[in-house]
Design a protein around this motif. Structure first.
Motif, PDB file in Angstrom:
ATOM      1  N   ARG A  55       0.804  -1.338   0.105  1.00  0.00           N
ATOM      2  CA  ARG A  55      -0.041  -0.105  -0.008  1.00  0.00           C
ATOM      3  C   ARG A  55       0.668   1.182   0.024  1.00  0.00           C
ATOM      4  O   ARG A  55       0.830   2.197  -0.875  1.00  0.00           O
ATOM      5  N   VAL A  56       1.801   1.130   0.989  1.00  0.00           N
ATOM      6  CA  VAL A  56       2.265   2.539   1.018  1.00  0.00           C
ATOM      7  C   VAL A  56       3.450   3.210  -0.036  1.00  0.00           C
ATOM      8  O   VAL A  56       3.362   4.039  -0.512  1.00  0.00           O
ATOM      9  N   LYS A  57       4.102   1.988  -0.824  1.00  0.00           N
ATOM     10  CA  LYS A  57       5.012   2.395  -1.792  1.00  0.00           C
ATOM     11  C   LYS A  57       4.232   2.406  -3.101  1.00  0.00           C
ATOM     12  O   LYS A  57       4.610   3.318  -3.828  1.00  0.00           O
ATOM     13  N   LEU A  58       3.084   1.674  -3.255  1.00  0.00           N
ATOM     14  CA  LEU A  58       2.248   1.840  -4.477  1.00  0.00           C
ATOM     15  C   LEU A  58       1.743   3.242  -4.381  1.00  0.00           C
ATOM     16  O   LEU A  58       1.393   3.709  -5.544  1.00  0.00           O
ATOM     17  N   LEU A  59       1.024   3.480  -3.298  1.00  0.00           N
ATOM     18  CA  LEU A  59       0.588   5.008  -3.208  1.00  0.00           C
ATOM     19  C   LEU A  59       1.493   5.877  -3.310  1.00  0.00           C
ATOM     20  O   LEU A  59       1.248   6.969  -4.068  1.00  0.00           O
ATOM     21  N   TYR A  60       2.722   5.518  -2.878  1.00  0.00           N
ATOM     22  CA  TYR A  60       3.737   6.941  -3.421  1.00  0.00           C
ATOM     23  C   TYR A  60       4.094   6.878  -4.902  1.00  0.00           C
ATOM     24  O   TYR A  60       4.249   7.880  -5.252  1.00  0.00           O
ATOM     25  N   THR A  61       4.207   5.570  -5.300  1.00  0.00           N
ATOM     26  CA  THR A  61       4.479   5.312  -6.648  1.00  0.00           C
ATOM     27  C   THR A  61       3.671   6.072  -7.745  1.00  0.00           C
ATOM     28  O   THR A  61       3.881   6.865  -8.364  1.00  0.00           O
ATOM     29  N   ALA A  62       2.521   5.415  -7.484  1.00  0.00           N
ATOM     30  CA  ALA A  62       1.345   6.011  -8.434  1.00  0.00           C
ATOM     31  C   ALA A  62       0.828   7.307  -8.072  1.00  0.00           C
ATOM     32  O   ALA A  62       0.247   8.154  -8.838  1.00  0.00           O
ATOM     33  N   GLY A  63       0.759   7.913  -6.592  1.00  0.00           N
ATOM     34  CA  GLY A  63       0.061   8.962  -6.337  1.00  0.00           C
ATOM     35  C   GLY A  63       1.107  10.046  -6.324  1.00  0.00           C
ATOM     36  O   GLY A  63       0.978  11.140  -6.963  1.00  0.00           O
ATOM     37  N   VAL A  64       2.278  10.152  -5.346  1.00  0.00           N
ATOM     38  CA  VAL A  64       3.344  11.312  -5.182  1.00  0.00           C
ATOM     39  C   VAL A  64       4.245  11.332  -6.582  1.00  0.00           C
ATOM     40  O   VAL A  64       4.310  12.458  -7.196  1.00  0.00           O
ATOM     41  N   CYS A  65       4.806  10.256  -6.896  1.00  0.00           N
ATOM     42  CA  CYS A  65       5.662  10.205  -8.074  1.00  0.00           C
ATOM     43  C   CYS A  65       5.150  10.632  -9.262  1.00  0.00           C
ATOM     44  O   CYS A  65       5.751  11.161 -10.251  1.00  0.00           O
TER      45      CYS A  65
END
Ligand code: URP
Ligand code: ZN
Ligand code: ZN
Length: 460
Positions: A345-355
């Motif tokens: 969850r945390v890294k995919l939300l970062y990858t698809a969201g923040v990045c």
């Protein structure tokens, strides 16, 4: 146990600054520069990394009976996967069926975690029926420190609550100061649509979507919110997946309904084509509500960015592809529902969201940690970085690259819904109440370190 984290960039839901953090006796005790600490204090150098609050997943299933089988994770495996992904607190759904005694079920669920969890945890108490005895039992469960409930407007005959029961439960919840979380669909419509599809020979996993289209979810959501309006109870819509249901929540909030909204990682990053894959592969992607066509994802990301969606959970429900999902080969209604995502969850939300510039870094932390802490009575003990808060910290490397695979994940399930996906970012080092449970990406957690978090009713 003490710890000094030096040279990191601290980021919370609201702030971003450079400082050192000193933790002692399980909490953050000081934040500043050139801190004077005892000479033998262990030190982590976080130069070039972010120091963020431990993440909170407010909707997971670990022990979950479903269609005659059981979700695969135990608290040992689930808490390990959570921590490897940067989640330091999880909230599990206790899911009794209509026949089960609520106090006994609650105790049984707690036995699954006690002495086994490496991360902190608490529960939402499922309410599959409502009468005076249930009300008395819920009063006791709330007093035990579980002031959040869960209802299903789905799963007819198993967990579904009637309208009369829903009304009485929400009146009770309002009085007791507890939030009611709700799985919003229309149970009767689902049964009717499933029967029609099966009669027409439409038995594959790709038909699951058609048995629960957006109109079914929107109807359930509007229904739940109408009851919330009449009773003035505070409610939380779980795993909202589509534009129509989001619009229903916006309308209700505009008319003053105290409604909060959760979406889940699979609905943000996967679309309905995943469940259309041939050779029964689509079964890996069967969950409820179903994955939606891609335009709904845009609505969800917009909702997150604009603050109309408050939290991102996983609805982690791990069922093996071989031996569990394939029980539904001849009939999609027999496929156990769920897409395992706790670790990602945390890294995919970062990858698809923040990045990808869909949300900023503060929104990422807010929706994956702080808001859940606020809504479920854990703030500021959890969900932020400040003196007095539990020392649940993630040293996050925003530049790390990796590829997701079932061959390397910690979740106890034989497939990954995100197999082969490249991801940015990693929870490099993780602490739970000051104890290092992941060090440089290596798991060092201990079953039993995790604690049951008692919570109190609150005013919303
Ligand atoms: O597909 C899902 N969501 N599985 C878990 C049970 C539920 O409805 O939350
Ligand atoms: Zn659900
Ligand atoms: Zn769920």
């Amino acid at each position: 146990m003490s710890l000094l984290i030096r040279n990191g960039e601290i980021i919370t839901a609201t702030d971003r600054y450079s400082a050192d953090i000193y933790c002692a006796d399980e909490t953050i005790t000081r934040i500043g520069h050139d801190l004077d600490v005892p000479p033998d204090t262990p030190v982590i150098d976080a130069a070039g990394k972010w120091v963020v609050p431990g993440f909170i997943d407010p909707h997971v299933h670990i022990y979950l009976p479903f269609l005659g089988t059981y979700a695969k994770d135990t608290y040992e495996t689930a808490s390990r996967a959570a921590l490897m992904g940067g989640t330091t607190t999880l909230i599990e759904m206790i899911c009794p069926n209509k026949e089960q005694d609520l106090l006994e079920t609650c105790a049984f669920w707690q036995e699954q975690a006690a002495g086994r969890s490496a991360c902190d945890y608490t529960y939402h108490m499922g309410v599959p029926r409502f009468d005076p005895r249930v009300q008395a039992q819920l009063t006791e469960i709330i007093a035990q420190g579980i002031p959040s409930l869960k209802i299903f407007l789905a799963y007819k005959d198993l967990a579904h609550l009637s309208d009369a029961e829903l009304y009485a439960l929400l009146c009770f919840a309002k009085e007791a100061g507890v939030i009611v979380t709700g799985h919003c669909e229309n149970a009767d419509l689902i049964v009717a649509l499933q029967q029609r599809l099966l009669q027409d020979g439409k038995t594959g996993p790709e038909w699951h979507y058609h048995s629960r289209p957006p109109a079914v979810e929107a109807a359930g959501t509007a229904h739940f919110l109408a009851f919330a309006q009449l009773t003035e109870a505070t409610v939380y819509v779980v795993h909202l997946s589509c534009r129509e249901a989001l619009q229903a929540t916006l309308r209700a909030r505009q008319s003053g309904v105290r409604a909060y909204v959760e979406t889940v990682l699979p609905h943000l990053v996967l679309d309905s084509t995943a469940a259309e894959q041939p050779d029964f592969e689509g079964a890996k992607y069967v969950m409820s509500p179903p994955l939606r066509p891609a335009p709904h994802q845009t609505a969800l990301w917009n909702g997150l960015r604009q603050g109309f969606i408050h939290t991102v959970a996983t609805d982690h429900a791990p069922f093996d592809f071989h031996g569990q999902k394939d029980r539904g080969r001849a009939d999609f209604t027999q496929i156990p529902n769920g897409i395992p995502s706790l670790e990602e969850r945390v890294k995919l939300l970062y990858t698809a969201g923040v990045c990808q510039d869909r949300i900023d870094v503060h929104t990422w932390i807010n929706c994956a940690s702080t808001q859940a802490a606020r809504l479920f009575g854990l703030y500021p003990r959890k969900g932020t970085i400040q003196p007095g808060a539990d020392a649940d910290l993630v040293i996050f490397d925003p530049h790390h690259s990796s590829v997701i695979s079932a061959a390397t994940h910690a979740m106890n399930v034989d497939y990954s819904a995100y197999e082969g996906w490249p991801v940015k970012g990693r929870a490099e080092t993780v602490t739970v109440r000051g104890k290092i449970v992941v060090e440089q990406g290596r798991y060092t957690g201990v079953p039993g370190h995790g604690r049951f978090l008692t919570r109190a009713p609150q005013t919303f």
